[in-house]
Design an enzyme around this catalytic site. Structure first.
Site, short mmCIF file in Angstrom:
data_model
loop_
_atom_site.label_atom_id
_atom_site.label_comp_id
_atom_site.label_asym_id
_atom_site.label_seq_id
_atom_site.Cartn_x
_atom_site.Cartn_y
_atom_site.Cartn_z
CB VAL A 1 -0.95 0.00 1.22
CG1 VAL A 1 -1.59 1.37 1.42
CG2 VAL A 1 -2.03 -1.07 1.04
CD GLU A 2 2.31 3.55 3.85
OE1 GLU A 2 2.72 4.58 3.30
OE2 GLU A 2 1.38 3.55 4.68
CB THR A 3 6.64 2.15 -1.39
OG1 THR A 3 6.98 0.88 -0.82
CG2 THR A 3 6.80 3.24 -0.33
#
Length: 341
Positions: A131-133
């Site tokens: 989700v983040e990167t």
């Protein structure tokens, strides 16, 4: 995201107050050179007393640039403007699921160690990084130095918070012998594979491969251990559920607080008294977070989050974020099991 997006993410992006600055000011040239910018001088003095050389700090801050787009971006976080089905569609894509299973296979040993040491399942750690990167593919396009300097000295509501993040970032860069202006991240200053804000980096990053460095920018193994450590430090319950499907009345009961990101203060029995029930075998005194999610067909559906759901919101203070991580983790695990079979 930003979130650990930590204090997740830690920085967490979803908890920040939206703001902007006057357009006329945005066009002015701003220098963060401590010899010209009076607000940066105390910061230099503070960090010098902590062991960071004054000349190094002055050189670093002189390289910082004011970025109006950073302030503008603070008002547009998806967690504040999208409904669940819209938010879900961003992250629950076939490609992100397939690549998540591949990430789990590539880093199976590190993920297994993280689960053994911290109790956090491989698919949950993978989903956070996904989700983040996008598993390290998109770590941010903003210079962290520019973002944090802009927010520290020109954000009208959260300047003190970001000043602390700028101080932490400069300390990290100096200690790890990294050029501050070379590091990129989110508009809110979140960095690396897991998008930790600098104070979360200081508090929760771990050297998980034994090379005497805590490198979240380039080392996925350190990132895996650090995400697991972050969750463990925030109360992750080993072997515990994240959420349960539930059923409830057509109209949300006013007696329940829905979609909260505070520690669960409702019990399963209290939720059931209001008609929100799950088929899962929960003790009546199990702390739960009543959730209601909007779908594209116009229907609202209920779920009950447990303590681990709350822990995910410590990474990013949004129930949408936590649910996206939970569902992506489930999908990645299913994909990995299907490929294994």
């Amino acid at each position: 995201m930003n979130r650990a997006r930590s204090q997740a993410g830690g920085y967490a992006i979803a908890m920040l107050v939206a703001c902007s600055v006057p357009a006329a000011f945005a066009e002015e040239a701003v220098s963060f050179d401590p010899r010209q910018h009076p607000q940066t001088q105390p910061l230099v003095e503070e960090l010098t007393e902590q062991g960071v050389p004054k000349e190094w700090l002055e050189q670093a801050l002189t390289q910082a640039s004011y970025r109006q787009e950073v302030l503008d971006a603070m008002a547009g976080a998806a967690e504040r403007r999208l409904r669940w089905f819209e938010y879900r569609d961003i992250f629950l894509t076939e490609q992100r699921i397939v690549e998540g299973a591949a990430f789990m296979q590539t880093h199976a040993d590190a993920l297994a160690r993280a689960e053994a040491d911290y109790g956090v399942p491989p698919e949950v750690i993978t989903a956070i990084i996904g989700v983040e990167t996008y598993y390290g593919r998109h770590k941010g396009r903003h210079k962290v130095l520019d973002s944090l300097a802009t927010l520290a000295f020109h954000h009208p509501a959260r300047g003190d918070f970001f000043r602390g993040e700028l101080a932490a970032f400069l300390t990290i860069a100096y200690q790890q012998e990294v050029e501050p202006s070379s590091l990129y991240g989110s508009y809110a200053g979140a960095m690396g594979y897991p998008q930790f804000i600098p104070t979360s980096y200081q508090a929760y990053a771990v050297d998980f491969d034994g090379d005497d460095k805590r490198d979240l920018w380039n080392n996925p193994v350190d990132a895996i251990g650090s995400v697991a450590n972050y969750f463990a430090e925030h109360g992750w319950q080993r072997g515990g559920a994240i959420y349960h499907e539930a059923k409830g009345p057509e109209t949300r009961p006013d007696a329940l607080r829905f979609n909260q990101t505070v520690r669960p203060d409702t019990t399963a029995a209290e939720a059931a008294e209001q008609g929100v029930v799950t088929e899962a075998s929960l003790s009546p005194d199990t702390p739960v977070i009543p959730l209601v999610l909007e779908y594209a067909d116009g229907q609202e559906r209920y779920r009950l989050g447990e303590t681990n759901f709350y822990v995910i919101t410590r990474y990013n203070h949004s129930h949408l974020y936590a649910m996206a991580v939970a569902e992506l983790a489930e999908a990645i695990k299913q994909q990995a099991e299907a490929e294994h079979d």
